[in-house]
Design a protein around this motif. Sequence first.
Motif, PDB file in Angstrom:
ATOM      1  N   VAL A  82       0.940  -1.307   0.168  1.00 28.98           N
ATOM      2  CA  VAL A  82      -0.057   0.264  -0.010  1.00 28.98           C
ATOM      3  C   VAL A  82       0.857   1.634   0.245  1.00 28.98           C
ATOM      4  O   VAL A  82       0.677   1.781  -0.656  1.00 28.98           O
ATOM      5  N   THR A  83       1.187   1.153   0.764  1.00 29.11           N
ATOM      6  CA  THR A  83       2.646   2.504   1.133  1.00 29.11           C
ATOM      7  C   THR A  83       3.693   1.525   1.379  1.00 29.11           C
ATOM      8  O   THR A  83       4.048   0.431   1.591  1.00 29.11           O
ATOM      9  N   PRO A  84       5.136   2.091   1.490  1.00 32.51           N
ATOM     10  CA  PRO A  84       6.433   1.311   1.541  1.00 32.51           C
ATOM     11  C   PRO A  84       6.389   1.105   2.764  1.00 32.51           C
ATOM     12  O   PRO A  84       5.937   1.411   4.020  1.00 32.51           O
ATOM     13  N   GLY A  85       6.560   0.044   2.948  1.00 35.76           N
ATOM     14  CA  GLY A  85       6.891  -0.544   4.656  1.00 35.76           C
ATOM     15  C   GLY A  85       5.277  -0.839   5.144  1.00 35.76           C
ATOM     16  O   GLY A  85       5.037  -1.749   6.097  1.00 35.76           O
ATOM     17  N   MET A  86       4.285  -0.426   4.195  1.00 35.04           N
ATOM     18  CA  MET A  86       2.862  -1.709   4.672  1.00 35.04           C
ATOM     19  C   MET A  86       1.985  -2.946   3.546  1.00 35.04           C
ATOM     20  O   MET A  86       1.319  -1.473   2.295  1.00 35.04           O
TER      21      MET A  86
END
Length: 118
Positions: A82-86
């Motif tokens: 979804v986003t970097p790290g998620m």
Amino acid sequence: MELRAWLSQPAALSAPRLSESAPVGVSPAMVRLFGASSEPARPTVQRLRLRASFVHSDPSRSSALIVVENARPRRLFPGDEVTPGMTLAAIHPDHVLLVHAGRVESLGLRRNTGEPRP
């Protein structure tokens, strides 16, 4: 018309899909033996908005439309970043589960004010 355009976007190949029945870090065999934890996921504090969720009998074919920081909605599948790290871990009719920094977070659909709760 916008919804039709979003749904017609081709699905990008992604990392292996996570099983919807097994929480992160728990093997499916352990879930079958002992059951899954009923501890609810905490709401995410990230600037995300769930526009729609499409649940399929095959969890890997479920998808969600998620807006990140007021950008255009993206069609995501379990296992997608979804986003970097998620990562998107699971999709349910009224919310999705996200894995961020090793923790499970939830992102729900917003209800219109005055709309009765199910």
